[in-house]
Design an enzyme around this catalytic site. Sequence first.
Site, PDB file in Angstrom:
ATOM      1  N   TYR A  98      -0.096  10.000  -7.477  1.00 55.85           N
ATOM      2  CA  TYR A  98       0.074   8.691  -6.869  1.00 55.85           C
ATOM      3  C   TYR A  98      -0.453   7.610  -7.785  1.00 55.85           C
ATOM      4  CZ  TYR A  98       0.690  11.735  -2.860  1.00 55.85           C
ATOM      5  OH  TYR A  98       1.104  12.717  -2.022  1.00 55.85           O
ATOM      6  N   THR A 148       0.832  -1.204   0.000  1.00 56.44           N
ATOM      7  CA  THR A 148       0.000   0.000   0.000  1.00 56.44           C
ATOM      8  C   THR A 148       0.862   1.247   0.000  1.00 56.44           C
ATOM      9  OG1 THR A 148      -1.775  -1.152   1.184  1.00 56.44           O
ATOM     10  CG2 THR A 148      -1.809   1.250   1.223  1.00 56.44           C
ATOM     11  N   TRP A 158       2.639   1.512  -3.373  1.00 63.19           N
ATOM     12  CA  TRP A 158       1.698   1.878  -4.434  1.00 63.19           C
ATOM     13  C   TRP A 158       1.535   3.388  -4.522  1.00 63.19           C
ATOM     14  CZ3 TRP A 158      -3.008   4.494  -4.326  1.00 63.19           C
ATOM     15  CH2 TRP A 158      -3.781   4.435  -5.489  1.00 63.19           C
ATOM     16  N   HIS A 159       1.594   4.048  -3.372  1.00 60.78           N
ATOM     17  CA  HIS A 159       1.354   5.486  -3.354  1.00 60.78           C
ATOM     18  C   HIS A 159       2.504   6.290  -3.951  1.00 60.78           C
ATOM     19  CE1 HIS A 159      -2.070   4.674  -0.665  1.00 60.78           C
ATOM     20  NE2 HIS A 159      -2.483   5.875  -1.015  1.00 60.78           N
ATOM     21  N   GLY A 160       3.692   5.750  -3.967  1.00 63.22           N
ATOM     22  CA  GLY A 160       4.772   6.527  -4.550  1.00 63.22           C
ATOM     23  C   GLY A 160       6.113   5.834  -4.463  1.00 63.22           C
TER      24      GLY A 160
END
Length: 479
Positions: free
Chosen positions: A479, A321, A324-326
């Site tokens: 993102y 998680t 995934w955001h950056g």
Amino acid sequence: MVFSSLSFIFRFLPVFLVLYYIFPAKRRNLLLFLGSLIFYSFGEPYYLFLILCSITVNFFIGRGMERLEDRDAARTLLLILSLVYNFGFLLFFKYTNFFIENINAALRIVEIPWRFYTLNLTLPLGISFYTFQIASYVIDVYLRRTEADRSFVNLGAYLCMFPQLIAGPIVVYSDIRDELKKRSVSVYSLDNGLKTFIIGLGYKVIIANRIGTLWNEVCTIGYESISTPLAWLGAFAYSMQLYFDFCGYSMMAVGLGEMLGFHMPANFRHPYMARSVTDFWRRWHITLGAWFREYVYIPLGGNRRGRGRTVLNLLAVWLLTGFWHGAAWNFILWGLFIFVLQFIEKNITLRWLNADNILAKVFSHTYMCFYILVSWSIFAISDFGELGVYLNRMFPFFLPGALSGNADVIFDLADFRRLIADYAPLLIASIFFATDFPEKLFDRLRSRFSGVVVAFVIFWWSVYYLAIGINNPFLYFRY
């Protein structure tokens, strides 16, 4: 093109809706597909081929898997090829430079004078979202949860649907499969969807954009020069900006979907009212959490294989998680921070945090205030050195050496008082609208004349701010 732009509100959307409503029902998916490609091309036309290739490859893979028997090795191979193809492009565009930079850093540490050049890549808009959507489609076809779509246009309309193409919510194919084949539009759905869109627009333009200027002022001052109260105020401003920015976008997407005859899942449920981190992540970015639960946590075994395996599965979910955001280490740290707190809650504190007494309620909300502000500070600041300075400012009494030579800065309240005075009404409004009371009130008024008046005021108030230039890109676009 973004939803909170005058060109979308007064040009693209009215023209598209008029065409959509006069088109025969059987041709609306084609119009939606083509219109969504046009919408995307306003932002990055040179990346249209990525989406079209994704549709084409996964369309034929889905059809191919459906023709094969469950235990056929070729069927599993097609699934693997699809996942490698889909996530390969995501990894390439989003994480290539991250890996190159870290390899170069490791080479510097061991004093090897060889360096790899980073690539001049821009992240395709929405690739994190539409990759997850098409991956869920292929996996569901493989697991026989849904039939492969026999229409290239229908699958294209699903993946490219402009309301949720750029930043979600992440819509699983099975959720709207029936509506892709047959759906109805009505005056009621247009009216209700339009009002939802307007509320989301107000969240974005009237609250998120304006309170975001407070966070920008804190960043402009410089983390080393801010006081402890101002550090907490800045974290609060960013937390509210992020919430109303992303929640506003999700509401606009849901409203647009309803205008087109689709019922998209809600993506937020007043997360800042949560009393635990566990509950927070049932309320924040709900569709992303559901995706990881359905396609990562449960396939890994969920909580069915003992406590140790459950902990590892939970760790895997939060590392993914965060990543995934950056493509930065602060996102991994952010994921680990959430994992640690959830681990503690599930094993020690959750029952007490959810207790139905005044002391537990006061403590749990206080605890969540600290979590929200610290968590989003880690999320916002990608440079570890600057993040360390900022956390130093937030917790000057707990970090060694924090006060040495900095006491005059840490306790200087001049900037804090000025910004509090400038932003007080907006700060109070953000707290109020983060609760469920305004939504409950508007739901009562939605079908009344007073609801029309409220929507009218919010719409033109937002348009005014857009016209004078108070407009920022959606934060989750990166993102």
